[in-house]
Scaffold this active site. Structure first.
Site, mmCIF file in Angstrom:
data_model
loop_
_atom_site.group_PDB
_atom_site.id
_atom_site.type_symbol
_atom_site.label_atom_id
_atom_site.label_comp_id
_atom_site.label_asym_id
_atom_site.label_seq_id
_atom_site.Cartn_x
_atom_site.Cartn_y
_atom_site.Cartn_z
ATOM 1 C CD GLU A 121 -1.285 -0.754 3.608
ATOM 2 O OE1 GLU A 121 -1.395 -0.058 4.602
ATOM 3 O OE2 GLU A 121 -1.925 -1.816 3.432
ATOM 4 C CE LYS A 123 6.285 5.554 6.333
ATOM 5 N NZ LYS A 123 6.166 6.946 6.733
#
Ligand code: IVH
Length: 700
Positions: A121, A123
């Site tokens: 995913e 940051k």
């Protein structure tokens, strides 16, 4: 007047519908009704709630902004700590491989074992937040703080449009959602434009804007700041059978109506991670928000449990960053800045250049040593780097692009060995990197910074005493030291009202804010003095240990070294600071004006008495504020938690205590009043001082 069933039903329907529209608009980015229709429904609900205040609930869509400004943000203990993740420093594909190799090794897998599945995913570059939903209703939002204790920002988070006040579907009894509060870059530009137009502070980057907005004491201000939220994990959960993978948790969170970023995937093995890293890098510039890398998490929770943690960092997750952004521009000149401790810092004046989403016109050159090492000369082409929220810096010169011979730059020579602010000598110790002005508080730059530091939010917190006002007060010779602020012959309504951009009302507010700041804590006061190497945490340690200012002032080296966490460097800095007569004079003058709560004094002798104990505060105590009670408990080694559970040792209840008290009774947790708490932290004789002695230190 009782409310008819019909009205109740209408109110419930309106709330559900408005929440649905909110979700479609702010989370899915796919509105289902025109704005005017939304407004009509909203007003209908508002009217009904106004007519029948008894049906108002906090999760109503009308309640996103409510209530008066707070005096301070209460602290919240996290039931599960908010952790950070390790950063993979290698920004190439190798970084992903290194992480995978570590994970496999830790799990004892050989080359033959199948690849590990990860959740990949983004940051997000914002602030971590923990949202607590009980029975589907948002009841608390807390910042990360130090990971164990954060700040209660519930009322502010309610104003964040894509944070649901109520979850969709069948929500667990307790669901703590962890995620990031951030500001979109387009929202950030708009905010800064309007701040500038209103003559208000502009923010350096979206992250700072988000942080400043979230920690406002007045939720009405936060409400005007365009914040957003992404969920990326969980905290405490009760009454929910967790899915087996992190990916499935995120899917479930999305189904509860929480915003989960679409840029995520399951990636099998290190090459898939590296691909994700590369794909997001090419997408980065077109994302509507800042990221500073991507995050990989081992997807299966079972494996996460097996991997566990090393020093507050999970072994199952890593942040894989991108290389810092660098550009070339021209060094137009070198300015010098004098800081609070007198450090004279060279600052590059640059031909404006766009890097990492912002226009940079200044960058730090750190000190003379760095200028020499990089051989940077005025007129050179230089490389400027901006990494995350770090101040832009000049990485080096590009000597090949030097068109003519340029003289070397020498900072001390350039300023004639004199402070540009006060004319005092500037010296650089033999082994010192930094040149310092010797003017101390005589130097307006140092004294301005010292005042701003003293008045800062984390110090005695004088609301409204900003740079503009401090500059004027110091330049006009009205104020030189923090003590002068409390001298009515110098600072009063009339004087303040005469300053630029100050009216009678702001002057009155500032006078009140200065007066309010007298009620502070010893820790904030010590921090506010601005002693080198004494940050907020050390100041707390010192305050907790000494308990009273007099004891702190009298401490010698041995006494300072006896403070846990204080080493020789800090001890030296404290002694040097206190050895200066003018610093002592300022403290003596201040001492008359300031008031500390007795909690500080009590906490010192009580050290350790509550070690390992969990307490919950509820309701209003007769004399101690929430912060004071927390100081007292933490000083005694205890923890303050936000909610009652079987693990709670004591609930301290005051007037108008609500559901926490009921829960404590139901669970059979010991309940105390303020007196009970005081008994608990009273040290055993003979170490105890008579209570009268403690009493008089406390002033209302
Ligand atoms: S997970 C146990 N996921 O990065 C793992 N953190 O050092 C807890 N962050 O302060 C964090 N995006 O605010 C996680 N997708 C993401 C994130 C993320 C940003 C921040 C987070 C935390 C820091 C981790």
């Amino acid at each position: 007047m009782s409310v008819s069933e019909e009205t109740r039903a209408r109110v419930a329907a309106l709330r559900a519908e408005l929440e649905r529209h909110n979700h479609a608009y702010y989370v899915l980015d796919d509105p289902i009704v025109p704005d005017a229709e939304f407004d009509r429904l909203f007003r209908e609900l508002q009217d009904l709630e106004e007519a029948h205040p008894e049906i108002l609930t906090l999760d109503s869509p009308t309640q996103r902004v409510g209530g008066a400004p707070a005096d301070e943000l209460a602290s919240v203990a996290h039931v599960l700590p908010m952790l950070s993740i390790r950063t993979e420093t290698d920004t190439t594909a190798e970084g992903a491989r290194a992480f995978d190799a570590r994970v496999r090794r830790a799990l004892g897998l050989d080359e033959m074992a199948p690849p590990i599945v990860y959740a990949a995913e983004l940051k997000f570059d914002g602030l971590a937040i923990s949202l607590r939903y009980e029975d589907g209703v948002l009841v608390q939002a807390a910042t990360r703080g130090d990971g164990s204790t954060g700040e209660d920002v519930t009322r502010n988070v309610r104003t964040v449009r894509n944070v649901p006040l109520r979850l969709q579907g069948r929500a667990p009894a307790v669901l703590e959602v962890r995620g990031e509060i951030y500001m979109r870059t387009d929202d950030f530009s708009r905010l800064n434009a309007s701040q500038e137009a209103a003559g208000q502070k502009v923010f350096v980057n979206p992250r700072n804007a988000a942080a400043g907005s979230l920690r406002q004491l007045d939720p009405a201000i936060t409400a005007r700041r365009p914040l957003s939220f992404f969920a990326y994990g969980l905290g405490e959960v009760q009454g929910w059978n967790l899915p087996e993978t992190h990916s499935a948790i995120l899917d479930a969170l999305a189904a509860f109506g929480l915003p989960v970023c679409e840029h995520r995937c399951q990636a099998s093995g290190p090459e898939a991670l590296a691909l994700f890293h590369a794909r997001i890098e090419s997408l980065r510039a077109s994302l509507p928000f800042d990221i500073d890398g991507v995050v990989y998490k081992v997807d299966r929770l079972e494996l996460q449990r097996e991997l566990g943690f090393v020093s507050r960092e999970p072994r199952w997750a890593v942040a894989h960053k991108y290389p810092a952004q660098e550009v070339a521009t021209r060094l137009l000149g070198i300015d010098v800045q004098v800081g609070r401790t007198g450090a004279v810092t060279p600052v590059a004046r640059l031909e404006p250049v766009f890097v990492g989403g912002v226009t940079v016109t200044n960058a730090t050159l750190h000190n003379q040593g760095e200028i020499d090492r990089k051989d940077v000369r005025i007129g050179d082409w230089v490389i400027v780097r901006r990494a995350g929220d770090v101040i832009p810096e000049v990485v080096g010169a590009i000597p090949e692009r030097r068109e003519q011979a340029l003289p070397r730059y020498d900072l001390l020579e350039a300023i004639g060995h004199c402070c540009p602010e006060c004319g005092s000598h500037v010296v650089r110790g033999e082994d010192e990197a930094v040149a310092r002005c010797t003017g101390g508080l005589f130097c307006p730059a140092q004294c301005k910074q010292a005042l701003l530091h003293f008045a800062g939010r984390r110090a005695v917190d004088i609301d409204g005493l900003g740079e503009q006002i401090v500059n004027q007060l110091v330049s006009a010779g009205i104020v030189r030291t923090p003590a002068d602020l409390y001298d009515p012959a110098r600072v009063n309504q009339g004087v303040l009202a005469g300053l630029e951009r100050m009216g009678d009302k702001s002057a009155a507010n500032l006078v009140a804010a200065i007066d309010n700041s007298r009620d502070t804590s010893l820790a904030r006061f010590i921090f506010g003095l601005g002693i080198r190497n004494v940050g907020e945490t050390t100041a707390k340690d010192l305050a907790r240990h000494f308990g009273r200012l007099e004891a702190f002032l009298a401490a010698d080296e041995a006494a300072l070294l006896a403070v846990p966490e204080v080493g020789p460097v800090v001890a030296r800095c404290v002694l040097d600071f206190l050895a200066e007569q003018h610093n002592r004079d300022v403290i003596t003058a201040l001492q008359k004006g300031m008031r500390w709560p007795e909690a500080d004094v009590l906490a010192a002798p009580a050290a350790g008495l509550l070690l390992g104990k969990k307490l919950v505060l509820t309701g209003t105590l007769p004399t101690l504020s929430r912060e004071q009670a927390t100081t007292l408990i933490e000083g005694a080694g205890g923890k303050v938690a936000g909610s009652v559970s079987k693990k709670t040792d004591f609930v301290v209840a005051g007037a108008d205590a609500g559901s926490k008290l009921e829960k404590a009774q139901a669970l059979g947790v010991a309940i105390l009043d303020e007196d009970g708490l005081r008994q608990l932290v009273r040290p055993p004789p003979p170490a105890s001082r008579p209570t009268e002695d403690q009493g008089h230190l406390f002033s209302e």
